[in-house]
Design an enzyme around this catalytic site. Structure first.
Site, PDB file in Angstrom:
ATOM      1  N   ASP A   1       0.817  -0.894   0.218  1.00  0.00           N
ATOM      2  CA  ASP A   1       0.350  -0.078  -0.166  1.00  0.00           C
ATOM      3  C   ASP A   1       1.047   1.254   0.171  1.00  0.00           C
ATOM      4  OD1 ASP A   1      -2.103   1.198   0.273  1.00  0.00           O
ATOM      5  OD2 ASP A   1      -1.733   2.378   2.531  1.00  0.00           O
TER       6      ASP A   1
ATOM      7  N   GLU B   1      -0.506  -1.214  -5.687  1.00  0.00           N
ATOM      8  CA  GLU B   1      -2.058  -0.627  -6.430  1.00  0.00           C
ATOM      9  C   GLU B   1      -1.689   0.110  -7.870  1.00  0.00           C
ATOM     10  OE1 GLU B   1      -4.520   1.389  -2.819  1.00  0.00           O
ATOM     11  OE2 GLU B   1      -2.178   1.857  -3.570  1.00  0.00           O
TER      12      GLU B   1
ATOM     13  N   CYS C   1     -12.886  -4.954   4.737  1.00  0.00           N
ATOM     14  CA  CYS C   1     -12.611  -5.335   5.275  1.00  0.00           C
ATOM     15  C   CYS C   1     -12.124  -6.060   5.133  1.00  0.00           C
ATOM     16  CB  CYS C   1     -13.710  -5.282   6.442  1.00  0.00           C
ATOM     17  SG  CYS C   1     -13.702  -6.135   7.708  1.00  0.00           S
TER      18      CYS C   1
ATOM     19  N   CYS D   1     -14.505  -9.947   6.316  1.00  0.00           N
ATOM     20  CA  CYS D   1     -15.687  -9.635   6.217  1.00  0.00           C
ATOM     21  C   CYS D   1     -16.097  -9.676   5.092  1.00  0.00           C
ATOM     22  CB  CYS D   1     -16.643  -9.658   7.060  1.00  0.00           C
ATOM     23  SG  CYS D   1     -16.632  -7.738   6.975  1.00  0.00           S
TER      24      CYS D   1
ATOM     25  N   CYS E   1     -14.209  -2.062  11.471  1.00  0.00           N
ATOM     26  CA  CYS E   1     -15.247  -2.610  10.379  1.00  0.00           C
ATOM     27  C   CYS E   1     -16.722  -2.404  11.152  1.00  0.00           C
ATOM     28  CB  CYS E   1     -15.626  -3.547  10.027  1.00  0.00           C
ATOM     29  SG  CYS E   1     -16.419  -4.334   9.155  1.00  0.00           S
TER      30      CYS E   1
ATOM     31  N   CYS F   1     -18.446  -6.171  11.100  1.00  0.00           N
ATOM     32  CA  CYS F   1     -18.065  -7.675  12.121  1.00  0.00           C
ATOM     33  C   CYS F   1     -17.236  -6.872  12.788  1.00  0.00           C
ATOM     34  CB  CYS F   1     -17.563  -8.136  10.959  1.00  0.00           C
ATOM     35  SG  CYS F   1     -15.401  -7.442  10.330  1.00  0.00           S
TER      36      CYS F   1
ATOM     37  N   ASP G   1      -4.024   1.074   7.077  1.00  0.00           N
ATOM     38  CA  ASP G   1      -3.008   1.321   6.258  1.00  0.00           C
ATOM     39  C   ASP G   1      -2.675  -0.644   5.879  1.00  0.00           C
ATOM     40  OD1 ASP G   1      -2.562   3.483   5.329  1.00  0.00           O
ATOM     41  OD2 ASP G   1      -0.406   4.026   7.198  1.00  0.00           O
TER      42      ASP G   1
END
Length: 435
Positions: A216, A300, A367, A370, A386, A389, A396
């Site tokens: 990231d 990315e 997340c 989940c 999240c 959940c 990051d």
């Protein structure tokens, strides 16, 4: 399998050799500008700009009595390569894919520039068009092909044509492969030589590592890995920003193109070159370390040009938070994300690894546990929780794990997992699972 690699070294010519090199790069710059003016004439007639046609016009320039110096202070091969580079620049201008990648930004409309043709008519210069080169730009280069025919290496010296002779260079590493071409460049008063090599491999190299990692990219943390590690940014521009601004203010008070102006402009070019060298060196070190230790890297697919567009808006519609966005743009460009991804790509190719670029959309809002997507998941820049959940993590690190998961999904969709050996992915608790 063929591997292309370039080796760049500092060139140390004598005073006499530097005079000849200056004449060579100066002639190449002059031919570029002359051919660019001719190509504008062709462009105005809506005719196709062909590399072969432009190369054939070099003879006409040399036969011109006003350009007699081209016969004595230039290299025919380097002039041809310079004109071919110009034709390549025109091909990029006409490529619709390149224009499609450029997103319309909100910059203020600039005053249009025009080029006056021989018949007196003017054509408007458009974005992505090849530009005229100036000596004051501080960056000139020539390229020579057929290395074996014109040049040779003797220890830490290289034999160059046009009466230059043997020139010493700082050979910091061995040159592996067959040398196909050399590029001699001058930047900020220093000379460099780059050897373009080609190496044939009997089979595709196998990466020594077996792990996979997600990256990231950020500003406060240059890289956050899916393993929970951080790499700090270097911020070479930010460290020299005050000094650069002072030099630029001093330059604005001097008479344009005077001797004092040129002398001061060289100081600014030298500082810009120093900033770029710091960034380049740092990115090489961290990308080499990552590439050596991981067979698959997922990152990315960022469009930096769009992310760093101005927020100033137009004359009719003023932008918002212009100063803050300008600072953010400087910070983004200071990191060198595009350069870093390119380095990872070719270094993975050399070692037999794999680099996968994934869509960055929602990677910071998803997340990892989940897969619930919500902008409320990321409460702050660093905190992720999240809303479905209750999973808590560093924002990051959570994004890096989502990027790695997306990379494996892309690899599975392309059938990459069925080819070769499986890749290992580390789970949240440190255990390894086979992807």
């Amino acid at each position: 399998m063929k591997i292309n690699k370039a080796y760049k070294f500092r060139l140390e010519p004598t005073i006499e050799q530097e005079i000849i090199l200056n004449n060579l790069v100066g002639s190449a710059r002059f031919v570029w500008n002359q051919m660019l003016a001719i190509s504008f004439e062709i462009f105005a007639k809506n005719e196709f700009i062909n590399a072969t046609n432009l190369v054939n016009k070099i003879i006409g320039l040399k036969n011109n009595p006003d350009f007699e110096f081209l016969k004595t202070s230039s290299n025919a091969v380097s002039l041809q390569q310079k004109v071919r580079d110009l034709a390549l620049a025109w091909s990029r201008f006409f490529d619709p894919k390149v224009h499609a990648r450029l997103k319309e930004n909100k910059k203020k409309p600039k005053k249009p520039k025009f080029f006056k043709l021989a018949d007196g008519t003017e054509i408007q210069l458009r974005p992505l068009m090849p530009q005229f080169k100036r000596k004051s730009d501080g960056c000139d280069s020539i390229r020579l092909v057929q290395f074996v025919k014109y040049c040779r290496i003797e220890g830490n010296r290289v034999k160059l044509p046009n009466g230059i002779g043997l020139v010493k260079f700082r050979k910091s590493q061995d040159i592996i492969g067959t040398i196909k071409n050399i590029t001699i460049s001058k930047k900020s008063g220093h000379w460099y030589i780059s050897f373009g090599t080609e190496r044939e491999l009997a089979e595709k190299p196998v990466h020594p590592a077996t792990s996979a990692i997600g990256l990231d990219l950020g500003i406060t943390k240059l890289i956050t890995t899916s393993n929970g590690e951080y790499i700090k940014p270097k911020n070479s521009f930010k460290a020299n920003q005050i000094k650069l601004a002072k030099l630029q203010r001093q330059l604005s008070r001097k008479v344009l193109f005077s001797q004092n102006w040129k002398k001061h402009n060289r100081k600014i070019q030298k500082l810009h070159h120093h900033i770029a060298n710091i960034r380049h060196d740092y990115l090489h070190k961290i990308t080499t370390s990552i590439s050596k230790n991981h067979a698959m890297i997922a990152c990315e697919d960022l469009t930096v040009a769009n992310m760093s567009t101005s927020a100033s808006g137009s004359v009719e519609n003023k932008g918002r938070h212009v100063k803050a966005k300008a600072g953010l743009n400087r910070a983004i460009l200071d990191q060198g994300w595009g350069m870093m991804v390119n380095m990872l790509e070719y270094k993975q190719q050399w070692r037999g690894g794999l680099l996968i670029k994934v869509n960055p959309r929602y990677t910071s809002q998803t997340c990892f546990e989940c897969k619930h997507i919500s902008k409320d998941n990321r409460q702050t820049q660093a905190k992720f929780e999240c809303v479905k959940c209750g999973h808590k993590a560093n924002a990051d690190i959570n994004a890096a794990r989502n990027i790695l998961s997306a990379g494996h999904a892309v690899l599975s969709a392309e059938g990459g997992c069925s080819k070769g050996r499986p890749l290992k992915q580390k789970t949240c608790d440190g255990r390894e699972k086979v992807a």
